[in-house]
Each structure stands twice: as C-alpha cells, then as structure tokens.
Design a protein around this motif. Structure first.
Motif, PDB file in Angstrom:
ATOM      1  N   ARG A  82      31.193 -12.723  21.643  1.00 44.17           N
ATOM      2  CA  ARG A  82      30.254 -13.193  22.661  1.00 44.17           C
ATOM      3  C   ARG A  82      29.243 -12.110  23.011  1.00 44.17           C
ATOM      4  NH1 ARG A  82      31.540 -14.771  28.939  1.00 44.17           N
ATOM      5  NH2 ARG A  82      29.489 -15.655  29.423  1.00 44.17           N
ATOM      6  N   ALA A  83      29.702 -10.849  23.108  1.00 44.28           N
ATOM      7  CA  ALA A  83      28.782  -9.750  23.401  1.00 44.28           C
ATOM      8  C   ALA A  83      27.731  -9.622  22.307  1.00 44.28           C
ATOM      9  CB  ALA A  83      29.559  -8.441  23.550  1.00 44.28           C
ATOM     10  N   SER A 140      15.929 -16.276  32.595  1.00 43.95           N
ATOM     11  CA  SER A 140      16.025 -15.702  33.943  1.00 43.95           C
ATOM     12  C   SER A 140      17.455 -15.315  34.315  1.00 43.95           C
ATOM     13  CB  SER A 140      15.461 -16.693  34.983  1.00 43.95           C
ATOM     14  OG  SER A 140      14.093 -16.947  34.726  1.00 43.95           O
ATOM     15  N   THR A 141      18.148 -14.708  33.366  1.00 46.43           N
ATOM     16  CA  THR A 141      19.551 -14.351  33.581  1.00 46.43           C
ATOM     17  C   THR A 141      19.803 -12.917  33.144  1.00 46.43           C
ATOM     18  OG1 THR A 141      20.232 -16.648  33.201  1.00 46.43           O
ATOM     19  CG2 THR A 141      21.944 -14.953  33.023  1.00 46.43           C
ATOM     20  N   LEU A 142      20.553 -12.184  33.968  1.00 54.60           N
ATOM     21  CA  LEU A 142      20.984 -10.840  33.619  1.00 54.60           C
ATOM     22  C   LEU A 142      22.428 -10.909  33.127  1.00 54.60           C
ATOM     23  CD1 LEU A 142      20.527  -7.710  33.660  1.00 54.60           C
ATOM     24  CD2 LEU A 142      21.591  -7.748  35.933  1.00 54.60           C
ATOM     25  N   TYR A 143      22.673 -10.402  31.919  1.00 52.61           N
ATOM     26  CA  TYR A 143      24.012 -10.376  31.344  1.00 52.61           C
ATOM     27  C   TYR A 143      24.572  -8.961  31.418  1.00 52.61           C
ATOM     28  CZ  TYR A 143      23.032 -15.011  29.474  1.00 52.61           C
ATOM     29  OH  TYR A 143      22.726 -16.349  29.350  1.00 52.61           O
ATOM     30  N   ILE A 144      25.796  -8.832  31.923  1.00 60.90           N
ATOM     31  CA  ILE A 144      26.481  -7.542  31.960  1.00 60.90           C
ATOM     32  C   ILE A 144      27.369  -7.484  30.720  1.00 60.90           C
ATOM     33  CG2 ILE A 144      27.892  -5.978  33.332  1.00 60.90           C
ATOM     34  CD1 ILE A 144      25.323  -6.942  34.706  1.00 60.90           C
ATOM     35  N   VAL A 145      27.014  -6.620  29.768  1.00 60.25           N
ATOM     36  CA  VAL A 145      27.651  -6.643  28.448  1.00 60.25           C
ATOM     37  C   VAL A 145      28.425  -5.345  28.187  1.00 60.25           C
ATOM     38  CG1 VAL A 145      27.271  -6.923  25.975  1.00 60.25           C
ATOM     39  CG2 VAL A 145      25.777  -8.109  27.602  1.00 60.25           C
ATOM     40  N   PRO A 146      29.769  -5.407  28.180  1.00 56.85           N
ATOM     41  CA  PRO A 146      30.559  -4.219  27.825  1.00 56.85           C
ATOM     42  C   PRO A 146      30.403  -3.884  26.342  1.00 56.85           C
ATOM     43  CG  PRO A 146      31.869  -5.834  29.034  1.00 56.85           C
ATOM     44  CD  PRO A 146      30.617  -6.523  28.600  1.00 56.85           C
ATOM     45  N   GLN A 164      29.278 -19.937  19.981  1.00 53.76           N
ATOM     46  CA  GLN A 164      28.064 -19.130  20.046  1.00 53.76           C
ATOM     47  C   GLN A 164      27.551 -19.089  21.479  1.00 53.76           C
ATOM     48  OE1 GLN A 164      24.985 -20.233  17.347  1.00 53.76           O
ATOM     49  NE2 GLN A 164      23.564 -18.656  18.047  1.00 53.76           N
ATOM     50  N   ALA A 165      27.286 -17.878  21.970  1.00 52.61           N
ATOM     51  CA  ALA A 165      26.823 -17.742  23.343  1.00 52.61           C
ATOM     52  C   ALA A 165      25.492 -18.447  23.523  1.00 52.61           C
ATOM     53  CB  ALA A 165      26.689 -16.268  23.698  1.00 52.61           C
ATOM     54  N   VAL A 166      25.316 -19.105  24.641  1.00 52.81           N
ATOM     55  CA  VAL A 166      24.046 -19.722  25.002  1.00 52.81           C
ATOM     56  C   VAL A 166      23.361 -18.787  25.985  1.00 52.81           C
ATOM     57  CG1 VAL A 166      22.931 -21.696  26.084  1.00 52.81           C
ATOM     58  CG2 VAL A 166      24.969 -22.039  24.674  1.00 52.81           C
ATOM     59  N   VAL A 167      22.252 -18.209  25.590  1.00 50.03           N
ATOM     60  CA  VAL A 167      21.529 -17.283  26.449  1.00 50.03           C
ATOM     61  C   VAL A 167      20.541 -18.054  27.287  1.00 50.03           C
ATOM     62  CG1 VAL A 167      19.955 -15.318  26.509  1.00 50.03           C
ATOM     63  CG2 VAL A 167      21.830 -15.363  24.863  1.00 50.03           C
ATOM     64  N   MET A 168      20.671 -17.938  28.589  1.00 54.37           N
ATOM     65  CA  MET A 168      19.819 -18.692  29.500  1.00 54.37           C
ATOM     66  C   MET A 168      18.657 -17.840  29.985  1.00 54.37           C
ATOM     67  SD  MET A 168      22.806 -20.603  31.687  1.00 54.37           S
ATOM     68  CE  MET A 168      23.782 -19.092  31.784  1.00 54.37           C
ATOM     69  N   HIS A 174      20.440 -12.476  21.151  1.00 53.76           N
ATOM     70  CA  HIS A 174      19.544 -13.532  21.616  1.00 53.76           C
ATOM     71  C   HIS A 174      18.745 -13.213  22.873  1.00 53.76           C
ATOM     72  CE1 HIS A 174      22.216 -15.858  18.902  1.00 53.76           C
ATOM     73  NE2 HIS A 174      21.126 -16.582  18.709  1.00 53.76           N
ATOM     74  N   VAL A 175      19.101 -12.161  23.614  1.00 61.01           N
ATOM     75  CA  VAL A 175      18.338 -11.874  24.835  1.00 61.01           C
ATOM     76  C   VAL A 175      16.948 -11.361  24.485  1.00 61.01           C
ATOM     77  CG1 VAL A 175      20.305 -11.442  26.349  1.00 61.01           C
ATOM     78  CG2 VAL A 175      19.380  -9.570  24.946  1.00 61.01           C
ATOM     79  N   ASP A 176      16.066 -11.463  25.466  1.00 58.02           N
ATOM     80  CA  ASP A 176      14.695 -10.978  25.271  1.00 58.02           C
ATOM     81  C   ASP A 176      14.603  -9.456  25.358  1.00 58.02           C
ATOM     82  OD1 ASP A 176      13.318 -13.591  25.138  1.00 58.02           O
ATOM     83  OD2 ASP A 176      14.035 -13.788  27.206  1.00 58.02           O
ATOM     84  N   LEU A 177      15.523  -8.849  26.114  1.00 59.52           N
ATOM     85  CA  LEU A 177      15.434  -7.411  26.346  1.00 59.52           C
ATOM     86  C   LEU A 177      16.829  -6.852  26.628  1.00 59.52           C
ATOM     87  CD1 LEU A 177      13.451  -4.965  26.873  1.00 59.52           C
ATOM     88  CD2 LEU A 177      13.518  -5.623  29.289  1.00 59.52           C
ATOM     89  N   ILE A 178      17.075  -5.631  26.145  1.00 58.27           N
ATOM     90  CA  ILE A 178      18.328  -4.942  26.444  1.00 58.27           C
ATOM     91  C   ILE A 178      17.999  -3.716  27.284  1.00 58.27           C
ATOM     92  CG2 ILE A 178      20.295  -3.672  25.512  1.00 58.27           C
ATOM     93  CD1 ILE A 178      20.110  -5.427  23.013  1.00 58.27           C
ATOM     94  N   ALA A 179      18.560  -3.654  28.498  1.00 63.30           N
ATOM     95  CA  ALA A 179      18.418  -2.491  29.366  1.00 63.30           C
ATOM     96  C   ALA A 179      19.589  -1.558  29.080  1.00 63.30           C
ATOM     97  CB  ALA A 179      18.410  -2.915  30.831  1.00 63.30           C
TER      98      ALA A 179
END
Length: 290
Positions: free
Chosen positions: A30-31, A12-18, A6-10, A37-42
C-alpha cells in the motif's frame, strides 16, 4: 476488507507513509502504491528518500520538509492540498512524526479540515518493544533524552517511579553516558534492553540489569554503534512487608532509643528508601504489643 489491493489516492489528501527502518523488504504494498500515485512527496531528506524511490522504480516529485523549515513550508503544502494535490509525507526511516518531522503539517491540516490518511508500517519503537521481553500492555514513549548531563538526569529522576515500560531512543555518541546516568539515578538493577540496528544485517537485542548492560556495551565498540532503542523495565514498588529487613529494624530500634519516634522513623526511611509513615506505624504497633 472493503478496499481493493491497489491504493486509491484521493485528491486534497495528506498520506502519512512509513518507510523501512533498515530492511527494504519491510515496506508495504500500500505504501508503494501511494508513493507511485501521489502528486508530491514531502520528504525529510530528498536525497535519502530518493534512494528508496529509485530502488522501487518510483518517479515522483519531491519536496524537502524537515525540522528547520517545516513551520515555514507548511503553508505552501496546505495551499497545494487545498488546490487538489495529493501529498505523501515520509521521513528518513520509520513512521513520520515519531521523533521525526510532520507534526506541524498534520496539525495545520487538521485545523484546515484537510483529510489526513495514516498508513501502518515500520516503527523502531514498536519493533524493539515487541522483542524486548518486557511488559508491553502499558508503555511510555520518551524519544531522545536530553543531550546535556543535568537535563538528562532531571528527566531520569522524573521517570524513576514510572511503572510503565519506557521506550527511549539513543544516539551512538551518547549511549554510554545515558546508561551511566541511569545507573546513578535508578541504581544498577533496573532491567534495560538495548535493541540495535533493527532489521539490518548486524541487528542485536541484548537485555540485562542496566549496570551489567553498561559494562557489556563498554567491552566492544561495535555494541554502541548504529541506530538504537532502549526498552526499560518500569518501576516496581517494593512490597512493604518484604522491605522491612532485619537491618531496617536494627536501625529503627537504635534510633528510637535516642530520638522521638517520628524523627527515628524519618531518618530510617531516608536511609533505606522507605515510607516514614509505614515505619512510624510499625513502631506504634510494637509499643502496643509490648
């Protein structure tokens, strides 16, 4: 592996998600975990990405980040990241930044010392290259060619002697024009593979000399519909000795009867696309042997 499944979302981190380029089954576990779990999806298009999230029962806050607002909105997202939010960046399909928005945001994150975590995943360019049957040890990604004819031809001329395999994206309404310009600039024999609608129901991968490929595409309107990638064979320099054909020698011998050797070599080189120094040396060698 040193990571749990299971991905650990940290923070103050930007994730680049294909995201998938067609087949929903191509998204990674993982995606999905990061998106959950992220706070926001751009997202490049929140409506488009909303369909993907709904398909996987993911409820998340989304923020529109596209070509027209990225530079203006980057500051807001940087502020959220600095305050502890985790953010996933997604495009409409494939890997963000590869001919999609995201460069300015990632660049700003790097400048601000914000952690950027890239996830591997779908990418149309690499997917097409892997199935093209052309050399893949060295390749050059060119994205979309210019929309206007002159700009497109200028780029093609600049790539004429590029020895690496080329990866080019093309749109439905410009494919025929681009192939025709390739024939004009490079000649009809350069091998090109058209990968269309990759991972989708009507996926097709067809490779031919570009002159033949142009005629093949013209035969059926369906062959220039959908999302397309062109994989182009790199330039292959001619072997100098094999390039000196009987026709070349005949022209050279005729011209040197009327012109100085350097001028005869230059004109013959221009006619046959050869190096004038090579032909001039050949003439001198002939004179020495005689």
């Amino acid at each position: 592996m040193n990571q749990p499944n299971q991905a650990v979302v940290m923070a103050s981190t930007l994730y680049i998600v294909p995201t998938p380029i067609g087949n929903m089954g191509d998204i990674t576990q993982r995606a999905l975990d990061v998106l959950k779990h992220v706070d926001l999806i751009a997202a490049e298009d929140t409506r488009h990405s909303g369909i993907l999230l709904q398909n996987f029962a993911i409820n998340a806050r989304m923020f529109a980040l596209h070509d027209h607002n990225e530079q203006q909105k980057a500051d807001l997202l940087i502020s959220k990241l600095q305050q502890g939010d985790s953010i996933a960046l997604v495009s409409d399909a494939g890997t963000p930044l590869i001919n999609d928005p995201g460069y300015h945001l990632v660049n700003r994150c790097r400048e601000a010392g914000i952690r950027v975590v890239p996830l591997p995943g779908a990418c149309a360019a690499i997917t097409a290259l892997s199935a093209a049957g052309l050399p893949s040890d060295r390749f050059c990604y060119e994205g979309f060619l210019p929309a206007k004819t002159k700009g497109r031809k200028d780029v093609l001329k600049s790539l004429e002697q590029e020895t690496r395999t080329l990866i080019i994206y093309e749109s439905t309404h410009r494919l025929l024009d681009s192939l025709a310009d390739m024939v004009e600039v490079w000649g009809p024999d350069r091998r090109v593979v058209l990968a269309r609608e990759l991972t989708k129901t009507w996926e097709s991968i067809e490779g031919r000399p570009v002159g033949e490929l142009l005629e093949w595409v013209k035969e059926d309107e369906n062959r220039h519909r959908g999302e397309m990638v062109l994989i182009v064979e790199g330039y292959k320099p001619q072997d100098e000795e094999s390039a000196i054909t009987p026709d070349v020698m005949r022209t050279l011998n005729l011209l040197q009867k009327e012109l100085p050797p350097k001028k005869a070599a230059a004109i013959t080189a221009e006619i046959y696309g050869l190096k004038k120094n090579q032909l001039y040396k050949l003439m001198l060698d002939q004179q020495d042997s005689e």
